[in-house]
Every structure is written in C-alpha cells, then in structure tokens.
Design an enzyme around this catalytic site. Structure first.
Site, PDB file in Angstrom:
ATOM      1  CB  SER A 194      52.181  46.429  46.455  1.00 41.55           C
ATOM      2  OG  SER A 194      51.857  45.358  47.299  1.00 41.55           O
ATOM      3  CG  ASP A 211      44.184  47.261  48.795  1.00 44.23           C
ATOM      4  OD1 ASP A 211      44.139  46.072  49.143  1.00 44.23           O
ATOM      5  OD2 ASP A 211      45.249  47.876  48.571  1.00 44.23           O
ATOM      6  CG  HIS A 260      46.777  45.144  46.592  1.00 43.20           C
ATOM      7  ND1 HIS A 260      47.099  45.802  47.759  1.00 43.20           N
ATOM      8  CD2 HIS A 260      47.956  44.671  46.095  1.00 43.20           C
ATOM      9  CE1 HIS A 260      48.399  45.727  47.970  1.00 43.20           C
ATOM     10  NE2 HIS A 260      48.941  45.054  46.975  1.00 43.20           N
TER      11      HIS A 260
END
Length: 258
Positions: A99, A206, A234
């Site tokens: 991320s 995700d 995610h």
C-alpha cells in the site's frame, strides 16, 4: 532530513531476522498507520539464508516521540541514507512495500540506485496503484470516525482490534492520518524508473487497488515487470502470508543468484 537520528541505521532500521552468511536481504515497508512490527511474523517463514528488515517510520511503536516527516520524499531520503550506512552492498537487497509502503519502497529504490550505488535485485510492490496514478482522495482531512470507516472498508488490517480500544486508537490514529497526508500530497509525476525488476501483487478482492490499477507499475521500471494476483482483499498479505511468500521468495532467490 527528518531530525531524530538522521541516517542512523539503529534509529531507522529494524532487523527481524539476521543470519551469519546471508544470501539476500529483504527490506519490507509497512502500510499507512503501521510500524515495522507488522512484518515480525514473517521471520519464521524466511528461507535459511534470508534476512528480514523493516524501516522504522517516526511517530509509531518505539518512535512515538519522533516527529512525522514533512513529506514522503523526506522520509525516503532518511531511509535510503540509513540503508546505505547500515546495510552493505555485498549482500543482494530486495525491497517490498505494501500500500503506501509500495510508493515509499519505490522512492527509496530510486535513491539507492541514483545516489548510493546500490543495485537492488527486486522491487516488489503490493496493493497500490503505480506512482503516476496514486489517488488524492483527501483521507487525511476526514474526521476520526470517517477515516477509520474508509480504511476498514478496504479489509481487515492487523490494527483493527487496537483501533476499537479508545486509548490505543488515540495513539495510532495520528500516524494513520499523517501517512495518508504524506501519500496524498506526494507528487505523481514524472515517475523515476528504477533498474530493478518490479514484481507487483494484487489482492483478487481488493477494491482499492485492483489488478487493472496495479498494471501501471510497469511504467516505473526498465528492468522487467510481472503482476501476480492472490486471494484476499487490500490486506491479503496478512490473511494469505504463506501464499505471498511462496510466490515472492523463489523470484527473490532467482534474482539474487543472477
């Protein structure tokens, strides 16, 4: 530079696993709001001659007293300087970022290659669109409840139970908010291409960073690009850790040998 410790490796780097004769080192960058401890469980699944390290972002875990970075570029400057000072070039180095950590890992790779003479063998990125396409959604401007609701909607993250505790939430939320600020204020172009090959991972469910957006990481390297999809949302890397490592480690070992 962001002050405390500047490029002191002890201040900026956490060793989760070291070995006497390493064949490769992996430096794993946490997601927004997280610290190096999220990667500690990975140590037990590392191949025998693989070291596991993580950067220590200021403002969390045992660096709560240290001020946040002014910018993601400043944070990348400090981490790259610490890596250059503390991790020798004789052992192949790979970087993995999840991320927000993916964007930061890319920025650190750029600096290691251009300023310090490192040649990382792999940049692995996870659950984040490429650096030219990072969304500027204003998460850091939301109130506490909306910010937590938006991040919880991405999937189950390791800090979920801690955010439910009012005292712990008061400690954790500033880091989450500030990391969102760093990412959302980070310039998106022009992208600096790294020499290291890029291996991208997407969670099949995700919604924040689907496979289609992950394809844009091909623009960030001159060294080859692959994209793999794994089960999960995610935060798939915490629910499907073994599947991720079973894909990452053979590629990493192959690049290190090459």
């Amino acid at each position: 530079m962001s002050g405390a410790g500047r490029a002191d490796p002890a201040q900026w780097l956490r060793a989760h696993r070291t070995v006497a004769d390493p064949a490769v080192r992996v430096l794993c960058f946490p997601h927004a709001g997280a610290g190096p401890g999220v990667y500690r469980p990975w140590a037990q699944d590392m191949p025998p001659r693989t070291e596991l390290w993580a950067p220590r972002y200021p403002g969390r875990e045992d660096r709560l007293a240290h001020r946040f970075a002014h910018s993601l570029a400043e944070l990348a400057d400090d981490i790259a300087a610490a890596v250059a000072a503390g991790l020798g070039r004789e052992v192949p180095l790979a970087l993995f970022g999840h991320s927000m950590g993916a964007v930061l890992a890319h920025e650190v790779t750029v600096r290691l290659e251009s300023a310090y003479g490192f040649r990382p063998v792999l940049l692995a990125v996870s659950a984040c669109e490429g650096p030219l396409h990072v969304s500027h959604t204003g998460l850091h401007l939301l109130d506490d409840e909306d910010l937590l609701a938006r991040t919880a909607g991405m999937g189950i993250q390791p800090q979920a139970e801690a955010y439910a505790d009012p005292e712990l939430r008061e400690l954790l939320l500033p880091a989450l908010r500030d990391d969102c600020r760093l990412l959302e204020n980070h310039p998106t172009g022009p992208v600096a291409r790294v020499r290291a090959p890029v291996l991208a991972f997407a969670g099949r469910d995700d919604r924040a960073s689907p496979r289609a957006l992950m394809e844009s990481w091909a623009e960030a390297t001159t060294g080859g690009f692959r994209l793999l999809e794994l089960p999960g949302d995610h935060f798939y890397l915490f629910s499907h850790t073994k599947e991720l490592l079973s894909e990452l480690m053979p590629v990493l070992s192959g690049e290190a040998r090459a």
